[in-house]
Scaffold this active site. Structure first.
Site, PDB file in Angstrom:
ATOM      1  N   ALA A 171       0.714  -1.098  -0.059  1.00  0.00           N
ATOM      2  CA  ALA A 171      -0.136   0.077  -0.053  1.00  0.00           C
ATOM      3  C   ALA A 171       0.972   1.307   0.086  1.00  0.00           C
ATOM      4  CB  ALA A 171      -0.835   0.100   1.198  1.00  0.00           C
ATOM      5  N   GLY A 197       0.594  -5.020   0.808  1.00  0.00           N
ATOM      6  CA  GLY A 197      -0.740  -5.060   0.244  1.00  0.00           C
ATOM      7  C   GLY A 197      -0.457  -5.900  -1.363  1.00  0.00           C
ATOM      8  N   GLU A 225      -0.546  -9.375  -0.164  1.00  0.00           N
ATOM      9  CA  GLU A 225      -2.059  -9.678  -0.101  1.00  0.00           C
ATOM     10  C   GLU A 225      -2.727  -9.781  -1.301  1.00  0.00           C
ATOM     11  OE1 GLU A 225      -1.959  -6.366   2.813  1.00  0.00           O
ATOM     12  OE2 GLU A 225      -3.239  -7.644   3.801  1.00  0.00           O
ATOM     13  N   GLU A 259       4.789  -5.113   7.064  1.00  0.00           N
ATOM     14  CA  GLU A 259       3.957  -3.990   7.862  1.00  0.00           C
ATOM     15  C   GLU A 259       4.419  -3.734   9.180  1.00  0.00           C
ATOM     16  OE1 GLU A 259       2.464  -6.259   5.820  1.00  0.00           O
ATOM     17  OE2 GLU A 259       0.995  -5.422   4.584  1.00  0.00           O
TER      18      GLU A 259
HETATM   19  N1  COA Z   1       4.657   3.078  -0.950  1.00  0.00           N
HETATM   20  C1  COA Z   1       5.060   4.301  -1.490  1.00  0.00           C
HETATM   21  N2  COA Z   1       6.042   4.330  -2.038  1.00  0.00           N
HETATM   22  C2  COA Z   1       6.835   3.309  -2.143  1.00  0.00           C
HETATM   23  C3  COA Z   1       6.555   2.036  -1.486  1.00  0.00           C
HETATM   24  C4  COA Z   1       5.322   1.959  -0.780  1.00  0.00           C
HETATM   25  N3  COA Z   1       4.671   0.847  -0.209  1.00  0.00           N
HETATM   26  N4  COA Z   1       7.519   1.198  -2.023  1.00  0.00           N
HETATM   27  C5  COA Z   1       8.642   1.802  -2.524  1.00  0.00           C
HETATM   28  N5  COA Z   1       8.038   2.953  -2.683  1.00  0.00           N
HETATM   29  C6  COA Z   1       8.746   4.104  -3.373  1.00  0.00           C
HETATM   30  C7  COA Z   1      10.034   4.713  -2.596  1.00  0.00           C
HETATM   31  O1  COA Z   1       9.584   5.441  -1.669  1.00  0.00           O
HETATM   32  C8  COA Z   1      10.872   5.102  -3.654  1.00  0.00           C
HETATM   33  O2  COA Z   1      10.427   6.529  -3.989  1.00  0.00           O
HETATM   34  P1  COA Z   1      11.321   7.983  -4.213  1.00  0.00           P
HETATM   35  O3  COA Z   1      11.998   7.405  -5.566  1.00  0.00           O
HETATM   36  O4  COA Z   1      10.282   8.879  -4.538  1.00  0.00           O
HETATM   37  O5  COA Z   1      12.264   8.016  -2.995  1.00  0.00           O
HETATM   38  C9  COA Z   1      10.277   4.476  -4.998  1.00  0.00           C
HETATM   39  O6  COA Z   1       9.117   3.710  -4.701  1.00  0.00           O
HETATM   40  C10 COA Z   1      11.700   3.525  -5.324  1.00  0.00           C
HETATM   41  O7  COA Z   1      11.864   2.601  -4.036  1.00  0.00           O
HETATM   42  P2  COA Z   1      13.292   2.513  -3.150  1.00  0.00           P
HETATM   43  O8  COA Z   1      12.972   2.199  -1.691  1.00  0.00           O
HETATM   44  O9  COA Z   1      14.176   3.614  -3.580  1.00  0.00           O
HETATM   45  O10 COA Z   1      13.897   1.168  -3.805  1.00  0.00           O
HETATM   46  P3  COA Z   1      14.899  -0.047  -3.178  1.00  0.00           P
HETATM   47  O11 COA Z   1      15.214  -0.957  -4.353  1.00  0.00           O
HETATM   48  O12 COA Z   1      16.002   0.799  -2.551  1.00  0.00           O
HETATM   49  O13 COA Z   1      14.018  -0.761  -2.251  1.00  0.00           O
HETATM   50  C11 COA Z   1      12.066  -1.844  -1.339  1.00  0.00           C
HETATM   51  C12 COA Z   1      12.977  -1.497  -2.495  1.00  0.00           C
HETATM   52  C13 COA Z   1      10.806  -2.888  -1.757  1.00  0.00           C
HETATM   53  C14 COA Z   1      12.848  -2.861  -0.243  1.00  0.00           C
HETATM   54  C15 COA Z   1      11.572  -0.751  -0.819  1.00  0.00           C
HETATM   55  O14 COA Z   1      10.920   0.332  -1.426  1.00  0.00           O
HETATM   56  C16 COA Z   1      10.572  -0.830   0.358  1.00  0.00           C
HETATM   57  O15 COA Z   1      10.842  -1.273   1.693  1.00  0.00           O
HETATM   58  N6  COA Z   1       9.215  -0.348   0.332  1.00  0.00           N
HETATM   59  C17 COA Z   1       8.147  -0.411   1.360  1.00  0.00           C
HETATM   60  C18 COA Z   1       7.605  -1.928   1.295  1.00  0.00           C
HETATM   61  C19 COA Z   1       6.805  -2.129   2.497  1.00  0.00           C
HETATM   62  O16 COA Z   1       6.784  -1.779   3.640  1.00  0.00           O
HETATM   63  N7  COA Z   1       5.463  -2.517   1.889  1.00  0.00           N
HETATM   64  C20 COA Z   1       4.158  -2.524   2.840  1.00  0.00           C
HETATM   65  C21 COA Z   1       3.684  -1.189   2.938  1.00  0.00           C
HETATM   66  S1  COA Z   1       2.131  -1.489   4.029  1.00  0.00           S
END
Ligand code: COA
Length: 261
Positions: free
Chosen positions: A67, A112, A115, A135
Protein backbone atom coordinates in the site's frame (compact mmCIF):
# COMPACT_ATOMS: atom_id res chain seq x y z
CA UNK A 1 -11.42 -0.27 -21.30
CA UNK A 2 -12.26 3.20 -19.93
CA UNK A 3 -9.56 5.80 -19.19
CA UNK A 4 -7.29 4.59 -16.44
CA UNK A 5 -4.24 6.30 -14.99
CA UNK A 6 -2.37 3.45 -13.35
CA UNK A 7 -3.65 0.26 -14.92
CA UNK A 8 -3.23 -1.13 -18.40
CA UNK A 9 -5.01 -4.16 -19.78
CA UNK A 10 -3.49 -6.26 -22.55
CA UNK A 11 -5.36 -8.96 -24.44
CA UNK A 12 -3.83 -12.13 -25.89
CA UNK A 13 -6.58 -14.35 -27.30
CA UNK A 14 -8.63 -15.56 -24.32
CA UNK A 15 -6.31 -14.09 -21.66
CA UNK A 16 -6.41 -10.57 -20.24
CA UNK A 17 -3.30 -9.25 -18.48
CA UNK A 18 -3.91 -6.52 -15.91
CA UNK A 19 -0.73 -4.47 -15.46
CA UNK A 20 -0.45 -2.27 -12.36
CA UNK A 21 1.74 0.38 -13.87
CA UNK A 22 3.25 2.84 -11.40
CA UNK A 23 6.88 1.76 -11.60
CA UNK A 24 8.39 4.95 -10.11
CA UNK A 25 6.74 3.93 -6.79
CA UNK A 26 7.23 0.20 -7.36
CA UNK A 27 3.53 -0.05 -8.26
CA UNK A 28 2.46 0.88 -4.69
CA UNK A 29 -1.30 0.77 -4.19
CA UNK A 30 -2.62 4.28 -3.64
CA UNK A 31 -6.39 4.72 -3.41
CA UNK A 32 -6.74 5.40 -7.17
CA UNK A 33 -4.89 2.19 -8.07
CA UNK A 34 -7.18 0.20 -5.75
CA UNK A 35 -10.30 1.79 -7.28
CA UNK A 36 -9.04 1.23 -10.83
CA UNK A 37 -8.31 -2.40 -10.03
CA UNK A 38 -11.90 -2.89 -8.89
CA UNK A 39 -13.17 -1.17 -12.00
CA UNK A 40 -11.07 -3.31 -14.35
CA UNK A 41 -12.17 -6.56 -12.72
CA UNK A 42 -15.83 -5.52 -12.97
CA UNK A 43 -15.40 -4.91 -16.72
CA UNK A 44 -13.52 -8.20 -17.27
CA UNK A 45 -16.21 -10.02 -15.31
CA UNK A 46 -18.76 -9.19 -18.00
CA UNK A 47 -16.47 -9.85 -20.99
CA UNK A 48 -17.32 -13.31 -22.31
CA UNK A 49 -14.21 -13.38 -24.52
CA UNK A 50 -12.00 -13.44 -21.40
CA UNK A 51 -11.36 -16.94 -19.98
CA UNK A 52 -8.57 -16.10 -17.54
CA UNK A 53 -6.87 -13.05 -16.02
CA UNK A 54 -3.20 -12.45 -15.21
CA UNK A 55 -2.24 -9.69 -12.79
CA UNK A 56 1.27 -8.28 -12.93
CA UNK A 57 3.35 -5.18 -12.18
CA UNK A 58 4.81 -2.64 -14.59
CA UNK A 59 8.59 -2.09 -14.78
CA UNK A 60 11.07 -4.80 -13.91
CA UNK A 61 11.52 -4.37 -10.14
CA UNK A 62 8.17 -5.04 -8.57
CA UNK A 63 4.82 -6.77 -8.68
CA UNK A 64 3.52 -4.36 -6.04
CA UNK A 65 5.63 -3.05 -3.12
CA UNK A 66 2.61 -2.56 -0.86
CA UNK A 67 0.00 0.00 0.00
CA UNK A 68 1.18 3.57 -0.57
CA UNK A 69 3.02 4.49 2.62
CA UNK A 70 2.88 8.23 1.84
CA UNK A 71 -0.92 7.98 1.84
CA UNK A 72 -1.18 5.68 4.87
CA UNK A 73 1.09 7.92 6.95
CA UNK A 74 -1.63 10.60 7.07
CA UNK A 75 -4.62 8.41 7.91
CA UNK A 76 -6.80 8.81 11.01
CA UNK A 77 -8.11 5.67 12.76
CA UNK A 78 -11.49 5.99 11.02
CA UNK A 79 -9.77 6.50 7.66
CA UNK A 80 -7.66 3.43 8.48
CA UNK A 81 -10.75 1.26 8.88
CA UNK A 82 -12.16 2.68 5.66
CA UNK A 83 -8.94 2.13 3.66
CA UNK A 84 -8.71 -1.44 4.89
CA UNK A 85 -12.41 -2.24 4.22
CA UNK A 86 -12.19 -0.81 0.70
CA UNK A 87 -9.05 -2.80 -0.17
CA UNK A 88 -10.60 -5.94 1.32
CA UNK A 89 -13.79 -5.41 -0.70
CA UNK A 90 -11.90 -5.20 -4.00
CA UNK A 91 -9.55 -8.08 -3.18
CA UNK A 92 -12.65 -10.09 -2.28
CA UNK A 93 -14.08 -9.39 -5.74
CA UNK A 94 -10.85 -10.78 -7.20
CA UNK A 95 -11.07 -13.90 -5.04
CA UNK A 96 -14.71 -14.39 -6.07
CA UNK A 97 -13.98 -13.74 -9.75
CA UNK A 98 -15.66 -16.52 -11.77
CA UNK A 99 -12.65 -17.12 -14.07
CA UNK A 100 -9.15 -18.11 -12.93
CA UNK A 101 -6.91 -15.24 -11.80
CA UNK A 102 -3.13 -15.72 -11.74
CA UNK A 103 -0.71 -13.35 -9.99
CA UNK A 104 2.48 -13.06 -12.08
CA UNK A 105 5.10 -11.82 -9.63
CA UNK A 106 8.23 -10.40 -11.25
CA UNK A 107 9.98 -8.72 -8.31
CA UNK A 108 8.77 -7.39 -4.95
CA UNK A 109 5.36 -8.54 -3.69
CA UNK A 110 5.28 -6.87 -0.30
CA UNK A 111 2.52 -5.91 2.11
CA UNK A 112 -0.61 -5.09 0.12
CA UNK A 113 1.18 -6.51 -2.96
CA UNK A 114 1.63 -9.87 -1.27
CA UNK A 115 -2.01 -9.65 -0.11
CA UNK A 116 -3.09 -8.98 -3.70
CA UNK A 117 -1.18 -12.06 -4.84
CA UNK A 118 -2.89 -14.03 -2.07
CA UNK A 119 -6.31 -12.85 -3.24
CA UNK A 120 -5.59 -14.23 -6.73
CA UNK A 121 -6.46 -17.91 -7.19
CA UNK A 122 -2.89 -18.84 -8.19
CA UNK A 123 0.60 -17.35 -8.15
CA UNK A 124 3.75 -17.81 -10.24
CA UNK A 125 6.99 -15.87 -9.77
CA UNK A 126 10.25 -14.92 -11.44
CA UNK A 127 13.50 -16.22 -9.96
CA UNK A 128 14.26 -12.73 -8.56
CA UNK A 129 10.85 -12.31 -6.84
CA UNK A 130 10.61 -11.41 -3.15
CA UNK A 131 7.58 -11.90 -0.93
CA UNK A 132 6.89 -10.47 2.50
CA UNK A 133 4.54 -8.73 4.89
CA UNK A 134 6.74 -5.91 6.27
CA UNK A 135 3.82 -4.06 7.93
CA UNK A 136 4.92 -4.61 11.54
CA UNK A 137 8.12 -2.72 10.71
CA UNK A 138 5.89 0.27 9.95
CA UNK A 139 3.86 -0.12 13.16
CA UNK A 140 0.79 -1.60 11.42
CA UNK A 141 -0.58 -5.01 10.40
CA UNK A 142 -1.65 -6.38 7.02
CA UNK A 143 -5.05 -4.83 6.33
CA UNK A 144 -6.15 -6.24 2.97
CA UNK A 145 -7.00 -9.75 4.11
CA UNK A 146 -3.43 -10.95 4.69
CA UNK A 147 -4.01 -12.05 8.27
CA UNK A 148 -6.66 -14.43 6.94
CA UNK A 149 -5.35 -15.57 3.57
CA UNK A 150 -1.68 -16.22 4.31
CA UNK A 151 -2.31 -18.83 7.00
CA UNK A 152 -5.04 -20.39 4.88
CA UNK A 153 -2.48 -20.90 2.09
CA UNK A 154 0.79 -21.80 3.83
CA UNK A 155 -0.35 -22.85 7.32
CA UNK A 156 -0.40 -21.09 10.65
CA UNK A 157 3.22 -21.53 11.74
CA UNK A 158 4.79 -20.14 8.57
CA UNK A 159 2.20 -17.35 8.38
CA UNK A 160 2.89 -16.24 11.95
CA UNK A 161 6.64 -16.32 11.23
CA UNK A 162 6.36 -14.22 8.07
CA UNK A 163 3.94 -11.74 9.65
CA UNK A 164 5.86 -11.21 12.89
CA UNK A 165 9.35 -11.03 11.37
CA UNK A 166 8.25 -8.91 8.42
CA UNK A 167 11.07 -10.69 6.59
CA UNK A 168 11.25 -11.15 2.83
CA UNK A 169 11.58 -14.60 1.31
CA UNK A 170 12.90 -15.44 -2.13
CA UNK A 171 11.07 -17.21 -4.94
CA UNK A 172 12.55 -20.66 -4.23
CA UNK A 173 11.39 -20.55 -0.63
CA UNK A 174 8.00 -19.22 -1.74
CA UNK A 175 7.66 -22.27 -3.99
CA UNK A 176 8.83 -24.66 -1.24
CA UNK A 177 6.20 -23.43 1.22
CA UNK A 178 3.37 -23.42 -1.32
CA UNK A 179 3.05 -19.68 -1.78
CA UNK A 180 3.69 -19.98 -5.54
CA UNK A 181 3.03 -22.80 -7.99
CA UNK A 182 6.09 -22.25 -10.22
CA UNK A 183 9.25 -20.14 -10.61
CA UNK A 184 10.51 -19.02 -14.04
CA UNK A 185 13.52 -17.02 -15.31
CA UNK A 186 12.64 -13.29 -15.23
CA UNK A 187 12.88 -12.85 -19.02
CA UNK A 188 10.43 -15.72 -19.65
CA UNK A 189 7.99 -14.89 -16.85
CA UNK A 190 5.00 -13.56 -18.75
CA UNK A 191 5.16 -16.11 -21.58
CA UNK A 192 5.56 -19.01 -19.18
CA UNK A 193 2.75 -17.62 -17.00
CA UNK A 194 0.45 -17.54 -20.02
CA UNK A 195 1.44 -21.11 -20.88
CA UNK A 196 0.64 -22.09 -17.26
CA UNK A 197 -2.73 -20.31 -17.50
CA UNK A 198 -3.56 -21.96 -20.84
CA UNK A 199 -3.15 -25.33 -19.15
CA UNK A 200 -6.14 -24.18 -17.11
CA UNK A 201 -8.25 -22.23 -19.62
CA UNK A 202 -8.30 -25.15 -22.06
CA UNK A 203 -10.72 -26.76 -19.59
CA UNK A 204 -14.47 -26.17 -19.48
CA UNK A 205 -15.10 -22.57 -18.38
CA UNK A 206 -18.28 -23.47 -16.49
CA UNK A 207 -16.49 -26.31 -14.72
CA UNK A 208 -13.67 -23.92 -13.72
CA UNK A 209 -16.21 -21.42 -12.41
CA UNK A 210 -18.09 -24.04 -10.38
CA UNK A 211 -14.82 -25.51 -9.03
CA UNK A 212 -13.71 -22.07 -7.82
CA UNK A 213 -17.13 -21.39 -6.31
CA UNK A 214 -17.16 -24.65 -4.41
CA UNK A 215 -13.53 -24.41 -3.23
CA UNK A 216 -13.95 -20.87 -1.91
CA UNK A 217 -17.35 -21.49 -0.33
CA UNK A 218 -15.65 -23.92 2.02
CA UNK A 219 -13.27 -21.13 3.09
CA UNK A 220 -15.99 -18.56 3.68
CA UNK A 221 -17.53 -19.38 7.03
CA UNK A 222 -15.32 -17.25 9.32
CA UNK A 223 -13.97 -14.86 6.68
CA UNK A 224 -16.35 -11.93 7.11
CA UNK A 225 -15.81 -11.56 10.85
CA UNK A 226 -12.03 -12.07 10.59
CA UNK A 227 -11.78 -9.41 7.87
CA UNK A 228 -13.95 -6.95 9.83
CA UNK A 229 -11.74 -7.46 12.87
CA UNK A 230 -8.57 -7.04 10.79
CA UNK A 231 -9.88 -3.65 9.60
CA UNK A 232 -10.74 -2.54 13.13
CA UNK A 233 -7.24 -3.37 14.36
CA UNK A 234 -5.66 -1.75 11.30
CA UNK A 235 -7.63 1.44 12.09
CA UNK A 236 -6.75 1.24 15.78
CA UNK A 237 -3.03 1.16 14.98
CA UNK A 238 -3.46 4.42 13.06
CA UNK A 239 -4.00 6.09 16.45
CA UNK A 240 -0.52 5.12 17.70
CA UNK A 241 2.77 6.99 17.84
CA UNK A 242 4.38 3.76 16.62
CA UNK A 243 2.60 3.96 13.28
CA UNK A 244 3.61 7.62 12.78
CA UNK A 245 7.19 6.73 13.66
CA UNK A 246 7.28 3.61 11.45
CA UNK A 247 5.97 5.38 8.38
CA UNK A 248 7.89 8.62 8.90
CA UNK A 249 11.07 6.58 9.28
CA UNK A 250 10.39 4.79 5.97
CA UNK A 251 9.72 8.07 4.16
CA UNK A 252 12.83 9.66 5.70
CA UNK A 253 14.83 6.51 4.78
CA UNK A 254 15.95 5.78 8.35
CA UNK A 255 15.42 3.04 10.94
CA UNK A 256 12.27 3.33 13.11
CA UNK A 257 12.58 3.87 16.86
CA UNK A 258 9.41 2.31 18.32
CA UNK A 259 8.25 3.12 21.88
CA UNK A 260 5.22 0.84 22.07
CA UNK A 261 2.81 3.80 22.41
N1 COA B 1 4.58 3.13 -0.73
C1 COA B 1 4.99 4.27 -1.26
N2 COA B 1 6.15 4.42 -1.93
C2 COA B 1 6.90 3.32 -2.07
C3 COA B 1 6.55 2.08 -1.55
C4 COA B 1 5.33 2.00 -0.84
N3 COA B 1 4.88 0.86 -0.30
N4 COA B 1 7.52 1.19 -1.83
C5 COA B 1 8.45 1.86 -2.54
N5 COA B 1 8.08 3.14 -2.68
C6 COA B 1 8.81 4.21 -3.39
C7 COA B 1 10.02 4.67 -2.60
O1 COA B 1 9.63 5.61 -1.59
C8 COA B 1 10.84 5.29 -3.70
O2 COA B 1 10.28 6.55 -4.01
P1 COA B 1 11.28 7.84 -4.27
O3 COA B 1 12.10 7.42 -5.47
O4 COA B 1 10.32 8.93 -4.57
O5 COA B 1 12.09 7.97 -3.01
C9 COA B 1 10.55 4.38 -4.91
O6 COA B 1 9.33 3.71 -4.61
C10 COA B 1 11.63 3.33 -5.12
O7 COA B 1 11.80 2.62 -3.91
P2 COA B 1 13.21 2.47 -3.15
O8 COA B 1 12.90 2.22 -1.70
O9 COA B 1 14.10 3.60 -3.49
O10 COA B 1 13.73 1.14 -3.86
P3 COA B 1 14.78 0.10 -3.27
O11 COA B 1 15.13 -0.79 -4.40
O12 COA B 1 15.86 0.78 -2.52
O13 COA B 1 13.93 -0.76 -2.18
C11 COA B 1 12.01 -1.94 -1.36
C12 COA B 1 12.86 -1.55 -2.56
C13 COA B 1 10.78 -2.70 -1.87
C14 COA B 1 12.80 -2.85 -0.41
C15 COA B 1 11.58 -0.67 -0.59
O14 COA B 1 11.01 0.25 -1.53
C16 COA B 1 10.54 -0.91 0.47
O15 COA B 1 10.87 -1.40 1.54
N6 COA B 1 9.27 -0.51 0.21
C17 COA B 1 8.21 -0.57 1.19
C18 COA B 1 7.72 -1.96 1.38
C19 COA B 1 6.65 -1.99 2.45
O16 COA B 1 6.89 -1.74 3.61
N7 COA B 1 5.42 -2.31 2.03
C20 COA B 1 4.30 -2.42 2.90
C21 COA B 1 3.52 -1.17 2.92
S1 COA B 1 2.09 -1.33 3.96
Amino acid sequence: MSDLQYIKVQWDEELATVVIDRPDKLNALNSEVVQELGHVFRELHDDDAVRGVLVTGGGDKAFVAGADIGELAKMSPIAGVRVSREGQRIFDEIERFPKPVLAVVGGYALGGGCELALACHLRVASDNARFGLPEVGLGIIPGYGGTLRLSRLIGLGRAVELTLTGAMIDADKAERIGLVSAVYPRAELLDRAKEFMRGITKNGPLALQMALESIYLAQDSASASVLAYESTLFGLLASTDDMREGMTAFLEKRRADFKGK
